[in-house]
Design a protein around this motif. Sequence first.
Motif, PDB file in Angstrom:
ATOM      1  N   ARG A  67      -5.151  -1.884 -14.392  1.00  0.00           N
ATOM      2  CA  ARG A  67      -5.914  -0.992 -13.517  1.00  0.00           C
ATOM      3  C   ARG A  67      -7.213  -1.665 -13.110  1.00  0.00           C
ATOM      4  NH1 ARG A  67      -5.191   5.167 -15.724  1.00  0.00           N
ATOM      5  NH2 ARG A  67      -2.930   5.170 -15.569  1.00  0.00           N
ATOM      6  N   ILE A  68      -7.521  -1.548 -11.809  1.00  0.00           N
ATOM      7  CA  ILE A  68      -8.762  -2.121 -11.281  1.00  0.00           C
ATOM      8  C   ILE A  68      -9.354  -1.182 -10.246  1.00  0.00           C
ATOM      9  CG2 ILE A  68      -8.112  -4.538 -11.629  1.00  0.00           C
ATOM     10  CD1 ILE A  68      -7.563  -4.547  -8.532  1.00  0.00           C
ATOM     11  N   ALA A  69     -10.617  -1.413  -9.935  1.00  0.00           N
ATOM     12  CA  ALA A  69     -11.273  -0.735  -8.821  1.00  0.00           C
ATOM     13  C   ALA A  69     -11.477  -1.792  -7.736  1.00  0.00           C
ATOM     14  CB  ALA A  69     -12.608  -0.158  -9.254  1.00  0.00           C
ATOM     15  N   LEU A  70     -11.117  -1.435  -6.515  1.00  0.00           N
ATOM     16  CA  LEU A  70     -11.218  -2.350  -5.387  1.00  0.00           C
ATOM     17  C   LEU A  70     -11.957  -1.651  -4.258  1.00  0.00           C
ATOM     18  CD1 LEU A  70     -10.068  -5.163  -4.459  1.00  0.00           C
ATOM     19  CD2 LEU A  70      -8.231  -3.868  -3.398  1.00  0.00           C
ATOM     20  N   ARG A  71     -12.960  -2.313  -3.723  1.00  0.00           N
ATOM     21  CA  ARG A  71     -13.688  -1.704  -2.598  1.00  0.00           C
ATOM     22  C   ARG A  71     -12.755  -1.517  -1.413  1.00  0.00           C
ATOM     23  NH1 ARG A  71     -18.772  -5.466  -1.721  1.00  0.00           N
ATOM     24  NH2 ARG A  71     -17.030  -6.512  -0.766  1.00  0.00           N
ATOM     25  N   LYS A  72     -12.959  -0.454  -0.687  1.00  0.00           N
ATOM     26  CA  LYS A  72     -12.118  -0.158   0.473  1.00  0.00           C
ATOM     27  C   LYS A  72     -12.140  -1.316   1.476  1.00  0.00           C
ATOM     28  CE  LYS A  72     -11.015   3.416   3.739  1.00  0.00           C
ATOM     29  NZ  LYS A  72     -10.208   4.553   3.474  1.00  0.00           N
ATOM     30  N   GLU A  73     -13.300  -1.973   1.632  1.00  0.00           N
ATOM     31  CA  GLU A  73     -13.412  -3.100   2.560  1.00  0.00           C
ATOM     32  C   GLU A  73     -12.485  -4.246   2.137  1.00  0.00           C
ATOM     33  OE1 GLU A  73     -16.335  -1.990   0.876  1.00  0.00           O
ATOM     34  OE2 GLU A  73     -16.727  -0.543   2.454  1.00  0.00           O
ATOM     35  N   GLU A  74     -12.331  -4.455   0.839  1.00  0.00           N
ATOM     36  CA  GLU A  74     -11.433  -5.494   0.354  1.00  0.00           C
ATOM     37  C   GLU A  74      -9.976  -5.119   0.600  1.00  0.00           C
ATOM     38  OE1 GLU A  74     -14.332  -7.068  -3.209  1.00  0.00           O
ATOM     39  OE2 GLU A  74     -12.978  -5.394  -3.593  1.00  0.00           O
ATOM     40  N   GLY A  75      -9.679  -3.836   0.515  1.00  0.00           N
ATOM     41  CA  GLY A  75      -8.331  -3.359   0.779  1.00  0.00           C
ATOM     42  C   GLY A  75      -7.894  -3.562   2.215  1.00  0.00           C
ATOM     43  N   GLU A  76      -8.839  -3.756   3.118  1.00  0.00           N
ATOM     44  CA  GLU A  76      -8.524  -4.011   4.530  1.00  0.00           C
ATOM     45  C   GLU A  76      -7.772  -5.327   4.715  1.00  0.00           C
ATOM     46  OE1 GLU A  76      -9.426  -2.252   7.577  1.00  0.00           O
ATOM     47  OE2 GLU A  76      -9.570  -0.628   6.113  1.00  0.00           O
ATOM     48  N   TYR A  77      -7.908  -6.266   3.789  1.00  0.00           N
ATOM     49  CA  TYR A  77      -7.284  -7.587   3.912  1.00  0.00           C
ATOM     50  C   TYR A  77      -5.845  -7.632   3.424  1.00  0.00           C
ATOM     51  CZ  TYR A  77     -11.924  -9.505   4.765  1.00  0.00           C
ATOM     52  OH  TYR A  77     -13.154  -9.789   5.302  1.00  0.00           O
ATOM     53  N   ILE A  78      -5.402  -6.586   2.711  1.00  0.00           N
ATOM     54  CA  ILE A  78      -4.102  -6.625   2.038  1.00  0.00           C
ATOM     55  C   ILE A  78      -3.086  -5.780   2.807  1.00  0.00           C
ATOM     56  CG2 ILE A  78      -2.904  -6.175  -0.134  1.00  0.00           C
ATOM     57  CD1 ILE A  78      -5.669  -6.410  -1.507  1.00  0.00           C
ATOM     58  N   ILE A  79      -1.957  -6.403   3.183  1.00  0.00           N
ATOM     59  CA  ILE A  79      -0.884  -5.710   3.908  1.00  0.00           C
ATOM     60  C   ILE A  79       0.172  -5.282   2.888  1.00  0.00           C
ATOM     61  CG2 ILE A  79       0.848  -5.885   5.744  1.00  0.00           C
ATOM     62  CD1 ILE A  79      -2.099  -6.192   6.684  1.00  0.00           C
ATOM     63  N   VAL A  80       0.559  -4.010   2.945  1.00  0.00           N
ATOM     64  CA  VAL A  80       1.486  -3.454   1.967  1.00  0.00           C
ATOM     65  C   VAL A  80       2.559  -2.624   2.670  1.00  0.00           C
ATOM     66  CG1 VAL A  80      -0.331  -3.361   0.210  1.00  0.00           C
ATOM     67  CG2 VAL A  80       0.104  -1.349   1.604  1.00  0.00           C
ATOM     68  N   GLU A  81       3.613  -2.295   1.925  1.00  0.00           N
ATOM     69  CA  GLU A  81       4.649  -1.387   2.415  1.00  0.00           C
ATOM     70  C   GLU A  81       4.905  -0.325   1.371  1.00  0.00           C
ATOM     71  OE1 GLU A  81       8.498  -3.142   2.999  1.00  0.00           O
ATOM     72  OE2 GLU A  81       8.532  -4.035   1.004  1.00  0.00           O
ATOM     73  N   ASP A  82       5.382   0.844   1.827  1.00  0.00           N
ATOM     74  CA  ASP A  82       5.727   1.875   0.855  1.00  0.00           C
ATOM     75  C   ASP A  82       7.141   1.638   0.356  1.00  0.00           C
ATOM     76  OD1 ASP A  82       7.283   2.757   2.946  1.00  0.00           O
ATOM     77  OD2 ASP A  82       6.442   4.748   3.041  1.00  0.00           O
ATOM     78  N   LEU A  83       7.369   2.051  -0.869  1.00  0.00           N
ATOM     79  CA  LEU A  83       8.693   1.872  -1.497  1.00  0.00           C
ATOM     80  C   LEU A  83       9.394   3.204  -1.691  1.00  0.00           C
ATOM     81  CD1 LEU A  83       7.901  -0.864  -4.178  1.00  0.00           C
ATOM     82  CD2 LEU A  83       8.903  -1.155  -1.912  1.00  0.00           C
ATOM     83  N   GLU A  84       8.803   4.279  -1.246  1.00  0.00           N
ATOM     84  CA  GLU A  84       9.413   5.596  -1.466  1.00  0.00           C
ATOM     85  C   GLU A  84       9.877   6.194  -0.155  1.00  0.00           C
ATOM     86  OE1 GLU A  84       6.495   7.874  -3.614  1.00  0.00           O
ATOM     87  OE2 GLU A  84       6.750   6.645  -5.378  1.00  0.00           O
TER      88      GLU A  84
END
Length: 84
Positions: A67-84
């Motif tokens: 578990r980590i805390a990540l600033r929202k601005e850092e999350g802007e760089y990461i591309i993800v997909e949903d699995l559900e």
Amino acid sequence: MTNNHLYKLSNFPKNKLGKILGYKDDHLEMPNKIIEMGLLPDTIFKILYQAPFNGPLYIEFGQEKSRIALRKEEGEYIIVEDLE
């Protein structure tokens, strides 16, 4: 081809399983911290909570359920997909 939706990590819904696909094209400016924390392509994750006022995202990821805390601005760089 899947019907999964693509998101930036910063906009991903809470309490859904997702998978990191990669990073935004201008990832040269991306904080190294993201990779150092283990947020690598193919990592499975879930956003547990977001602090008020666009605060940090609390993320659980990997087989160890780190578990980590990540600033929202850092999350802007990461591309993800949903699995559900």
